[in-house]
Design a protein around this motif. Structure first.
Motif, PDB file in Angstrom:
ATOM      1  N   GLY A  36      28.264  31.597 -54.705  1.00 19.07           N
ATOM      2  CA  GLY A  36      27.419  32.053 -53.609  1.00 19.07           C
ATOM      3  C   GLY A  36      27.023  30.892 -52.729  1.00 19.07           C
ATOM      4  N   GLU A  37      26.462  31.214 -51.585  1.00 21.13           N
ATOM      5  CA  GLU A  37      26.082  30.194 -50.621  1.00 21.13           C
ATOM      6  C   GLU A  37      24.972  29.294 -51.163  1.00 21.13           C
ATOM      7  OE1 GLU A  37      24.951  32.163 -47.036  1.00 21.13           O
ATOM      8  OE2 GLU A  37      26.885  33.167 -46.777  1.00 21.13           O
ATOM      9  N   SER A  38      24.760  28.192 -50.497  1.00 21.27           N
ATOM     10  CA  SER A  38      23.681  27.279 -50.859  1.00 21.27           C
ATOM     11  C   SER A  38      22.332  27.978 -50.713  1.00 21.27           C
ATOM     12  CB  SER A  38      23.730  26.047 -49.950  1.00 21.27           C
ATOM     13  OG  SER A  38      22.641  25.191 -50.191  1.00 21.27           O
ATOM     14  N   VAL A  40      20.875  30.411 -52.590  1.00 22.06           N
ATOM     15  CA  VAL A  40      20.710  31.839 -52.894  1.00 22.06           C
ATOM     16  C   VAL A  40      19.989  32.089 -54.211  1.00 22.06           C
ATOM     17  CG1 VAL A  40      22.687  32.599 -51.525  1.00 22.06           C
ATOM     18  CG2 VAL A  40      23.024  31.975 -53.929  1.00 22.06           C
ATOM     19  N   ASN A 150      28.970  26.428 -54.638  1.00 16.65           N
ATOM     20  CA  ASN A 150      29.029  27.156 -53.369  1.00 16.65           C
ATOM     21  C   ASN A 150      30.407  27.004 -52.729  1.00 16.65           C
ATOM     22  OD1 ASN A 150      28.992  24.536 -52.409  1.00 16.65           O
ATOM     23  ND2 ASN A 150      26.953  24.657 -51.506  1.00 16.65           N
ATOM     24  N   ARG A 176      28.771  36.602 -58.401  1.00 14.68           N
ATOM     25  CA  ARG A 176      28.373  36.118 -57.079  1.00 14.68           C
ATOM     26  C   ARG A 176      26.927  36.515 -56.794  1.00 14.68           C
ATOM     27  NH1 ARG A 176      28.295  37.743 -51.801  1.00 14.68           N
ATOM     28  NH2 ARG A 176      28.777  36.118 -50.265  1.00 14.68           N
ATOM     29  N   SER A 179      23.860  36.473 -50.489  1.00 14.05           N
ATOM     30  CA  SER A 179      23.072  35.745 -49.498  1.00 14.05           C
ATOM     31  C   SER A 179      21.989  36.664 -48.929  1.00 14.05           C
ATOM     32  CB  SER A 179      23.977  35.263 -48.363  1.00 14.05           C
ATOM     33  OG  SER A 179      24.534  36.385 -47.682  1.00 14.05           O
ATOM     34  N   SER A 181      21.598  37.530 -45.897  1.00 12.98           N
ATOM     35  CA  SER A 181      22.165  38.446 -44.904  1.00 12.98           C
ATOM     36  C   SER A 181      22.765  39.692 -45.551  1.00 12.98           C
ATOM     37  CB  SER A 181      23.239  37.728 -44.077  1.00 12.98           C
ATOM     38  OG  SER A 181      24.308  37.302 -44.901  1.00 12.98           O
ATOM     39  N   GLU A 182      23.042  39.623 -46.854  1.00 11.98           N
ATOM     40  CA  GLU A 182      23.589  40.768 -47.579  1.00 11.98           C
ATOM     41  C   GLU A 182      22.501  41.615 -48.231  1.00 11.98           C
ATOM     42  OE1 GLU A 182      27.389  39.609 -49.857  1.00 11.98           O
ATOM     43  OE2 GLU A 182      26.319  37.718 -49.591  1.00 11.98           O
ATOM     44  N   ARG A 218      19.608  28.878 -42.084  1.00  6.91           N
ATOM     45  CA  ARG A 218      20.519  28.225 -43.015  1.00  6.91           C
ATOM     46  C   ARG A 218      19.868  28.052 -44.381  1.00  6.91           C
ATOM     47  NH1 ARG A 218      22.971  23.236 -39.378  1.00  6.91           N
ATOM     48  NH2 ARG A 218      23.641  24.492 -37.604  1.00  6.91           N
ATOM     49  N   ASP A 219      20.708  27.916 -45.386  1.00  9.35           N
ATOM     50  CA  ASP A 219      20.250  27.620 -46.747  1.00  9.35           C
ATOM     51  C   ASP A 219      19.477  28.755 -47.400  1.00  9.35           C
ATOM     52  OD1 ASP A 219      21.496  25.227 -46.919  1.00  9.35           O
ATOM     53  OD2 ASP A 219      19.704  23.989 -46.757  1.00  9.35           O
ATOM     54  N   ASN A 220      19.573  29.965 -46.844  1.00 11.12           N
ATOM     55  CA  ASN A 220      19.026  31.148 -47.493  1.00 11.12           C
ATOM     56  C   ASN A 220      17.562  30.981 -47.896  1.00 11.12           C
ATOM     57  OD1 ASN A 220      21.369  33.193 -47.818  1.00 11.12           O
ATOM     58  ND2 ASN A 220      22.300  31.217 -48.246  1.00 11.12           N
TER      59      ASN A 220
END
Length: 252
Positions: A36-38, A40, A150, A176, A179, A181-182, A218-220
């Motif tokens: 997953g993204e940074s 999260v 990530n 996973r 983020s 946004s999800e 950025r960075d959740n």
């Protein structure tokens, strides 16, 4: 059952699915790969999984894998050393595998691990044996491995930066973490939980949701915390401030 940590709270389909997969994986001893993204919440996911497992009363040891790169003492960091094994080794020191014996070893940023270090890790995983520097014989350890990254490890393997065999060993159960946004429907819950943890009195507003929806944060969760702090200090002006991805207030 341990309390659901702040980063994993919410009722969106994405986070409920992640929690379900983590809970089911916790009942096994197979390695887990968290992706997953940074920002999260992969660290929180690893700790929660450990708390749900039969190893909960044993150590949870966290190591940032990127710190090993360029470290001439990496063998000692991983596997420990005996007293007198080298100049300056005045006491026996356990490595991270031995400290996690019986429990969970969490290797964060596994995708940053250099090709020089990867074979050492693979050998320990395959054999369940470690060789402390200066030891007369190998030592058997039993750990549950949880890794996080990530990066897309499939792409790293194709690019020759990550070993295929190591990826196969650590990626048996890949989970996973979504983020922000999800999981937009969880934003208000996360915001209120964040403000409560930090002692901030900042109401949730449509502007906050709009910024996350537009992909400007950025960075959740780390970015959400920066935004909350700025709004607590600067009021509504904080919403319009540029979010710098390199800034870090805390880790999740």
């Amino acid at each position: 059952m341990p309390e659901i940590p702040y980063p994993l709270r919410g009722e969106s389909a994405a986070i409920r699915r992640a929690r379900e997969h983590l809970a089911r994986a916790a009942g096994t001893d197979y390695p887990i790969l968290l992706t997953g993204e940074s920002g999260v919440g992969k660290q929180a996911a690893a700790e929660w999984t450990h708390g749900l497992s039969a190893r909960a009363k044993h150590p949870f040891v966290e190591v940032n894998s990127s710190c090993w790169n360029g470290n001439t003492m990496v063998h000692s960091v991983l596997f420990g050393h005996e007293r007198g094994a080298f100049t300056g080794a005045n006491i026996r020191r356990e490595g991270c595998f031995e400290r996690a014996d019986g429990g969970t070893l969490f290797l964060d940023e596994i995708g940053e691990l250099s090709m020089e270090v990867q074979p050492m890790l693979l050998k320990a995983i395959d054999q369940g044996l470690i060789e402390p520097v200066g030891a007369a014989r190998p030592k058997r350890v039993e750990v549950r491995l949880v890794c996080a990254t990530n990066r897309n490890l499939d792409e790293e393997v194709r690019a020759g930066r990550f070993r295929l065999d190591l990826h196969a060993r650590i990626g048996a159960l890949e989970i996973r973490i979504p983020s922000l946004s999800e999981r937009l429907e969880d934003l208000e819950i996360l915001w209120m939980g964040l403000c409560a943890r930090r002692g901030l009195e900042v109401p949730f507003t449509p502007e906050i949701r709009a910024q996350v929806s537009a992909g400007e944060l950025r960075d959740n969760l780390r970015g959400l915390e920066r935004l909350a702090i700025r709004m607590a200090v600067w009021g509504d002006q904080g919403v319009g401030e540029r979010i710098l991805g390199s800034e870090r207030v805390t880790s999740f």
